[in-house]
Design a protein around this motif. Sequence first.
Motif, PDB file in Angstrom:
ATOM      1  N   ILE A 161     -10.778  -0.202  -3.325  1.00 45.43           N
ATOM      2  CA  ILE A 161     -10.565  -0.541  -1.907  1.00 45.43           C
ATOM      3  C   ILE A 161     -11.127   0.543  -1.002  1.00 45.43           C
ATOM      4  O   ILE A 161     -11.837   0.267  -0.033  1.00 45.43           O
ATOM      5  CB  ILE A 161      -9.055  -0.774  -1.632  1.00 45.43           C
ATOM      6  N   GLY A 162     -10.855   1.804  -1.332  1.00 47.15           N
ATOM      7  CA  GLY A 162     -11.343   2.913  -0.518  1.00 47.15           C
ATOM      8  C   GLY A 162     -12.860   2.947  -0.454  1.00 47.15           C
ATOM      9  O   GLY A 162     -13.452   3.104   0.615  1.00 47.15           O
ATOM     10  N   ALA A 215      -5.925   4.760   1.333  1.00 43.04           N
ATOM     11  CA  ALA A 215      -6.344   3.822   0.280  1.00 43.04           C
ATOM     12  C   ALA A 215      -5.957   4.429  -1.068  1.00 43.04           C
ATOM     13  O   ALA A 215      -6.765   4.593  -1.968  1.00 43.04           O
ATOM     14  CB  ALA A 215      -7.837   3.564   0.363  1.00 43.04           C
ATOM     15  N   LEU A 216      -4.691   4.759  -1.147  1.00 39.27           N
ATOM     16  CA  LEU A 216      -4.186   5.473  -2.334  1.00 39.27           C
ATOM     17  C   LEU A 216      -3.689   4.509  -3.395  1.00 39.27           C
ATOM     18  O   LEU A 216      -3.053   4.911  -4.361  1.00 39.27           O
ATOM     19  CB  LEU A 216      -3.057   6.423  -1.904  1.00 39.27           C
ATOM     20  N   GLY A 217      -3.957   3.273  -3.204  1.00 41.59           N
ATOM     21  CA  GLY A 217      -3.498   2.295  -4.193  1.00 41.59           C
ATOM     22  C   GLY A 217      -2.309   1.512  -3.678  1.00 41.59           C
ATOM     23  O   GLY A 217      -1.845   1.725  -2.551  1.00 41.59           O
ATOM     24  N   THR A 237      -3.823   1.128   6.844  1.00 42.14           N
ATOM     25  CA  THR A 237      -3.880   0.706   5.442  1.00 42.14           C
ATOM     26  C   THR A 237      -4.644  -0.620   5.414  1.00 42.14           C
ATOM     27  O   THR A 237      -4.973  -1.176   6.469  1.00 42.14           O
ATOM     28  CB  THR A 237      -2.480   0.476   4.840  1.00 42.14           C
ATOM     29  N   SER A 238      -4.864  -1.136   4.228  1.00 39.97           N
ATOM     30  CA  SER A 238      -5.545  -2.432   4.148  1.00 39.97           C
ATOM     31  C   SER A 238      -4.678  -3.518   4.775  1.00 39.97           C
ATOM     32  O   SER A 238      -5.179  -4.583   5.125  1.00 39.97           O
ATOM     33  CB  SER A 238      -5.903  -2.767   2.691  1.00 39.97           C
ATOM     34  N   PRO A 250       0.826  -1.211   0.000  1.00 45.15           N
ATOM     35  CA  PRO A 250       0.000   0.000   0.000  1.00 45.15           C
ATOM     36  C   PRO A 250       0.864   1.267   0.000  1.00 45.15           C
ATOM     37  O   PRO A 250       1.902   1.325   0.671  1.00 45.15           O
ATOM     38  CB  PRO A 250      -0.786  -0.107   1.310  1.00 45.15           C
ATOM     39  N   VAL A 251       0.386   2.253  -0.754  1.00 49.32           N
ATOM     40  CA  VAL A 251       1.076   3.538  -0.811  1.00 49.32           C
ATOM     41  C   VAL A 251       0.702   4.360   0.423  1.00 49.32           C
ATOM     42  O   VAL A 251      -0.485   4.543   0.708  1.00 49.32           O
ATOM     43  CB  VAL A 251       0.635   4.315  -2.076  1.00 49.32           C
TER      44      VAL A 251
END
Lengths: 471, 471
Positions: A180-181, A258-260, A158-159, A143-144
């Motif tokens: 995801i977000g 949840a920025l990817g 984060t996830s 996760p970013v």
Amino acid sequence: MSERAEIVIVGAGTTGLSALREVRRHTEDVLLINDGHWGTTCAAVGCMPSKALIAAANAFHTRENLTEFGISGADGLTIDIPAVMRRVRRLRDDFVKGPQSVRETLGERAIAGRARLAGPQEVIVDDRRIRAGKIILAPGSTPVVPRPWRAFGERILTSDTLFEQADLPARIAVIGLGAIGVELAQAMARLGITVAGFDALDTVAGVSDPKVRDSAIAALQKDFALHLGAPAELAAQAGVIRVTAGEGTFEADAVLAALGRRPQLEGLGLDTLGVDLDDRGQPPVDPNTMQIADLPVYLAGDANGDRALLHEAADEGHIAGRHAVATRDEGLQRRPAMAITFADPNIGMVGVRHADLDPDTTLIGEVDFARQGRARVMAANHGVMRLYARKSDARFLGAEFCAPAGEHIAHLLGLAATHTMRICEMLAMPFYHPVLEEGLRTALRDLDRQLPDEGRSDLAQCPALGIEALE
Amino acid sequence: MSERAEIVIVGAGTTGLSALREVRRHTEDVLLINDGHWGTTCAAVGCMPSKALIAAANAFHTRENLTEFGISGADGLTIDIPAVMRRVRRLRDDFVKGPQSVRETLGERAIAGRARLAGPQEVIVDDRRIRAGKIILAPGSTPVVPRPWRAFGERILTSDTLFEQADLPARIAVIGLGAIGVELAQAMARLGITVAGFDALDTVAGVSDPKVRDSAIAALQKDFALHLGAPAELAAQAGVIRVTAGEGTFEADAVLAALGRRPQLEGLGLDTLGVDLDDRGQPPVDPNTMQIADLPVYLAGDANGDRALLHEAADEGHIAGRHAVATRDEGLQRRPAMAITFADPNIGMVGVRHADLDPDTTLIGEVDFARQGRARVMAANHGVMRLYARKSDARFLGAEFCAPAGEHIAHLLGLAATHTMRICEMLAMPFYHPVLEEGLRTALRDLDRQLPDEGRSDLAQCPALGIEALE
């Protein structure tokens, strides 16, 4: 110490395991090197735990509809979030069991450690230097999290960390409203948490069709506030995090980033391959073979930055694995694109996105589920589905949707896209009654009306009765 | 008084209205004669009200799963059956509105009354005698109630009268466990009514595959008692009806007769056509044209006793209508069969039934949803789906199922059956993760494993990872 192996695979996630299976059809002279968790990202921190959270959230959310159905007592329902999180982890732990056994099966051919390339046929792991006939790289993604946010410590989730929480705080900002977000924001909101969602883009869940976008935003706004089109900034403030974006602001107890996910290429040694890397650090990869340039090296799965989805990762491992052991293989035709955000209604796309259409050569068919019969019966009558077809040959190109049972209709459309069916070939199928697929039929008929009449004589031409309840 | 019309249509239900639309593309010289309710059976007493009842019942039933999801207070939920019935009727009344406007549109060409044939080109209605170029008969069907049961008066319900009830009694026997019986029995049980189901056959919902049958019975038994394989007998007893079948017995306050629907042929004058009628009173009808023998008369919809389903009725009206106005039409290829019982899990079939397979030339693939990943996450992991394929050319033949989201997967299979796809062509489609369609993929792979390896090289061959959560 120098060793040799015909094939070295780096990464024991979905892609690496899929590649391993293909390779082992031809040779056992294979080493699998993995750093950290053995097994698929999806089961551990991705799709599965989020779906378990969504299932609990939606079960709790059904209380909103109970009065409509003639059921009383909904006010007395309460949710125990620690219990929800325990169920998520219990299911997760069961789901991750499978892949871990791979390590036992492989014995010494499974190596725990961080691999680094030392050229196109050499891998270094700890103090071992391994010569390889071919190397398949599948190190995955992570996760970013913007570096400055690390100052907020454990308040940044984060996830990877969300599902480890024993409980969730009262106010959570979700930054980044991709799949995801959106899924986690809606689920947490439905669990009773006050959620605000932020995205720098002016859309959600990757939707590019403006009508679908509007429909998706309208649906999500029922559950949480959305702040779109401006980058979010975080500031510490008396024990909370203040999130600001454009005019929007929100006081959060925690922030879900949840920025990817970013390919895990750092320290992988791609620079030793002698090929140009782009500004993301990516070498050139053929999507039909996974091969890097003409080297005996493959980069597959999330790590190549293309189609970071479980089913694509499995395909890419399969492609890389079989190409590595049988180089005459010309490469494989990829499946049509498919993306699903498991929100309610489901949001997603199949095939060609709206943004990638040529408006001069494309027709659009549409159904609004607000008046669709079965959707009304189920009190799920929200959303829109738009289908795209090529004018010249009436073939189905793709779809975007925010629709009830969208995840299921997407698969039907996925089959149609795989065989580039004509609209009339899709209308030839049986549509039962009363089903949500009748909504799909409405959109197909909308397309069919815009196509030249070919004087066909088949049941695909059986028209709507003009009775709303039957559409 | 003698009149003439190019086309006379008898019946203004789904079939008649569908035929009318086709006929009016070519001529306005058409008369529509209807006795009783104008509009589709489905919206009035069939699919739509039952789906509304099911939606309420399943909403109430979700309380059974709430504890699993970490939600408390389910014990405090109560259901108001009169309110449920009012919602059913409110939706129903809205759904039936559309077709009634046909009468206004047609003006004098719409005739209310009971039509009777007086030969292949003459219809009598009240004191009017109408000469017709062609006659399309679509008089529909009516629920079967054995004559002796009429003695029980209003305690005998049918799908025609059930939805008119202001309230439902505490104990209801459902006799006949086809689609309608199963749907209503489970729904009423889930509304809190004590239900016992009876069928003379040893199966439910028309299932012919023994494994699917066992799965369906096991699922339904969670909601109500089933008495299969013996005919039910009714006896009056101190204010209740005692239902007995074999060893099974049940004291009922009311009995829902769900023994199927009988074509409404009585008094229609089929005997004036000069063709042989079978022991059900049916004349010979070509399923691809709906024509009776070589007469200018068509018998379509429920009335011909074949495929009494809404979407088939619409097709049959379409076929009869276009054939009546353009006799060169060679007839239309029918769609693959599809039947869905909207129970939970959905029960149904597509294409060729198990009972109609040739075991020597057929392969069977199977998935058990008990361990399917997404189904487990949703706490909906019950059921089985069986797929049938032809050994010789690996083509998909049909399926029977008792499965979560079965109604949706059935449509995907319906598209595959329409184009008689090969199993590998179905496996070439994208399967997202985590979805219930991955269960379908498991069954397809099960078939693929039994087929000869063709040395194909495509993504259809991308195998299972052997990780349960990903199937």
